[in-house]
Design a protein around this motif. Structure first.
Motif, short mmCIF file in Angstrom:
data_model
loop_
_atom_site.label_atom_id
_atom_site.label_comp_id
_atom_site.label_asym_id
_atom_site.label_seq_id
_atom_site.Cartn_x
_atom_site.Cartn_y
_atom_site.Cartn_z
N LEU A 157 0.94 -1.12 0.02
CA LEU A 157 0.04 0.06 0.10
C LEU A 157 0.97 1.21 0.04
CD1 LEU A 157 -2.76 -0.88 2.68
CD2 LEU A 157 -3.04 -0.83 0.12
N ILE A 158 1.85 1.23 0.57
CA ILE A 158 2.86 2.54 0.73
C ILE A 158 3.43 2.68 -0.53
CG2 ILE A 158 4.95 3.04 1.72
CD1 ILE A 158 4.40 1.95 4.27
N ALA A 168 -3.44 9.72 1.41
CA ALA A 168 -3.42 8.21 1.94
C ALA A 168 -2.38 7.81 2.79
CB ALA A 168 -3.48 7.74 0.61
N LEU A 169 -1.32 8.38 2.50
CA LEU A 169 -0.07 8.04 3.26
C LEU A 169 -0.09 8.63 4.62
CD1 LEU A 169 2.93 8.24 0.69
CD2 LEU A 169 1.84 6.19 1.73
N SER A 225 5.72 11.33 -2.07
CA SER A 225 5.08 12.21 -0.76
C SER A 225 6.24 12.55 0.25
CB SER A 225 3.74 11.67 -0.50
OG SER A 225 3.13 12.37 0.75
N PHE A 226 6.10 13.46 0.73
CA PHE A 226 7.20 13.70 2.06
C PHE A 226 6.52 12.87 3.29
CE2 PHE A 226 4.19 17.20 2.08
CZ PHE A 226 3.44 17.07 3.29
N TYR A 227 5.36 12.20 3.26
CA TYR A 227 4.71 11.22 4.16
C TYR A 227 5.25 9.85 4.00
CZ TYR A 227 1.63 14.98 6.07
OH TYR A 227 0.97 15.94 6.49
N LEU A 228 6.00 9.54 2.87
CA LEU A 228 6.21 8.03 2.28
C LEU A 228 7.26 7.81 3.66
CD1 LEU A 228 6.45 5.92 0.38
CD2 LEU A 228 8.41 7.00 -0.78
N PRO A 229 8.45 8.44 3.94
CA PRO A 229 9.17 7.83 5.02
C PRO A 229 8.62 7.43 6.42
CG PRO A 229 9.89 9.91 4.31
CD PRO A 229 8.85 9.64 3.38
N TYR A 230 7.85 8.50 6.52
CA TYR A 230 6.89 8.43 7.91
C TYR A 230 6.15 7.19 7.71
CZ TYR A 230 8.42 13.03 9.48
OH TYR A 230 9.23 14.06 10.22
N THR A 281 6.41 4.63 6.08
CA THR A 281 7.36 3.20 6.07
C THR A 281 7.67 3.13 7.67
OG1 THR A 281 8.05 3.81 3.89
CG2 THR A 281 9.41 2.13 5.30
N LEU A 282 8.13 4.22 8.23
CA LEU A 282 8.79 4.20 9.63
C LEU A 282 7.69 3.76 10.49
CD1 LEU A 282 11.24 4.25 11.58
CD2 LEU A 282 10.56 6.85 11.70
N SER A 283 6.37 4.25 10.41
CA SER A 283 5.14 3.92 11.20
C SER A 283 4.85 2.51 11.44
CB SER A 283 4.08 4.80 10.94
OG SER A 283 4.50 6.12 11.09
N VAL A 284 4.88 2.10 10.02
CA VAL A 284 4.60 0.57 9.96
C VAL A 284 5.62 -0.40 10.43
CG1 VAL A 284 4.06 -1.32 8.34
CG2 VAL A 284 3.08 0.73 7.77
N CYS A 285 6.90 0.13 10.27
CA CYS A 285 8.03 -0.88 11.00
C CYS A 285 7.85 -0.68 12.36
CB CYS A 285 9.03 -0.21 10.38
SG CYS A 285 9.57 -0.44 8.98
#
Length: 399
Positions: A92-93, A102-103, A236-241, A243-247
């Motif tokens: 999804l990411i 969405a992110l 999106s600048f939310y992409l790394p957040y 990914t980090l949130s899911v991890c």
């Protein structure tokens, strides 16, 4: 005569059990697909249709033989379900790599699910009702703001420092909690949340009612707020957040699940169920409540720090009783003690009002009605906590 008297063989069970791992993977993929469509949907009828489909799916899992068999199969193959869920979240990411909204919703659901796992650790395992979850969440955010603004500590460690500070504050609050019982202990946490919000509002050093700005997260020189391009793709600048949130959710999920399935989880369950019996068998009531409460608050603080860094600011309003009740509603609605239930409930409670703007004014009222309906017709929540199986600890039992 023997052929007539023998029961007819079940057709559904062998068919379902023939490829159980594939079945579990398909069910998880279907649920995540529905959640992804809901995050991306802009039409209110589509959102309502997806909600109706979710309700129908859970109704079928309860009322039909094949539904119960599918649910039991998913419970038997939790490892496959957990791995498939992580894979689906990462997919999804990737699919929403350029979609800010969405992110953002995916990150928010993952972060609040992490905090609600911590509340489950306190309420469902240790038996401590924490009505100050949002207050500890805000403490983590304020800690991240102070770390990024007034120290030279790398921002990578801000969530960890938020966890340490919040855990220490929870240890201080636990002193009066241990001296009370039942609803009196809950009142102590409510009073703490009210006092903390009032203190933050009148404290000019911490920004007063306007709050504080928080620096963005960075790791190995990569500033998350400045990431807008990965190779030829705009992201999106939310992409790394996200990914980090899911991890972070995955790591906390594994930690709490390991604790639940170990002797630590058994000790916490015994203390919650019967303190007198626990004391008779030599378990320290204070020790295990300290473990559950402090560890839970540390996780909430870490999630709050990352959430504040993602949004870039924090205000005292986030420490209010209303937000604490919102987090508890996620725990109750999802199923007290079921970690995946918190994810499903967070998706419903956090995302649906954003999609159905016409009900924003009645948000809290609808949440209250929803919780009442769940308590009346499905007391265990959307995904009730399965009964603990201790057969592996019995001598001679199959491993």
């Amino acid at each position: 005569m023997s052929s007539l008297s023998s029961p007819a063989p079940s057709l559904s069970v062998p068919r379902i059990r023939r490829h159980p791992r594939a079945l579990v993977a398909a069910v998880v993929a279907l649920l995540f697909s529905g959640g992804g469509v809901m995050m991306h949907a802009e039409s209110q009828p589509v959102v309502l249709a997806l909600l109706a489909a979710f309700v129908l799916a859970f109704g079928v899992s309860d009322r039909t033989q094949i539904g119960r068999e599918i649910a039991a199969t998913c419970g038997d193959y939790r490892g496959v379900a957990n791995g498939m869920a992580l894979l689906c979240a990462l997919i999804l990411i990737v699919l929403f790599h350029a979609d800010h909204y969405a992110l953002l919703m995916l990150s928010t659901v993952a972060i609040f699910s992490t905090a609600c796992i911590a509340l489950n650790l306190q309420l469902a395992f240790a038996g401590i009702a924490n009505f100050a979850g949002a207050a500890f969440f805000a403490v983590g955010s304020y800690t991240a703001a102070l770390v990024t603004a007034y120290t030279t500590v790398p921002r990578t460690f801000a969530p960890l420092i938020g966890a340490i500070v919040t855990g220490a504050m929870g240890l201080v609050l636990l002193l009066p909690v241990l001296r009370t019982r039942g609803h009196y202990a809950a009142l102590v946490t409510i009073a703490f949340g009210v006092l903390l919000r009032t203190w933050l509002e009148v404290n000019d050093v911490l920004g007063g009612p306007q709050g504080l700005k928080i620096g963005s997260f960075s790791i190995m020189g990569l500033d998350f707020a400045r990431l807008k391009q990965i190779g030829p793709w705009s992201v999106s600048f939310y992409l790394p957040y996200a990914t980090l949130s899911v991890c972070m959710f995955g790591l906390v999920f594994i930690l709490v699940r390991r604790l639940e399935n170990s002797w630590v989880g058994i000790a916490l369950d015994v203390v919650r169920s019967d303190e007198t019996a626990a004391a008779v068998f030599g378990l320290s009531i204070r020790l295990w409540k300290v473990v559950g409460f402090v560890l839970g608050n540390a996780i909430i603080g870490m999630a709050g720090a990352l959430y504040g860094m993602m949004n870039g600011f924090v205000t005292p309003n986030g420490a209010g009783l209303g937000d604490s009740l919102l987090m508890l509603s996620i725990v109750v609605l999802g199923g007290i003690g079921n970690l995946w239930g918190s994810v499903v409930a967070a998706l419903i409670i956090l995302e649906v009002p954003e999609k159905l703007q016409s009900i924003q004014e009645f948000r809290l009222l609808l949440f209250a009605l929803l919780v009442l309906v769940i308590l009346l017709f499905r007391p265990g929540g959307i995904l009730p906590r399965p009964v603990r199986d201790l057969s592996r600890f019995i001598d001679g039992a199959p491993k």
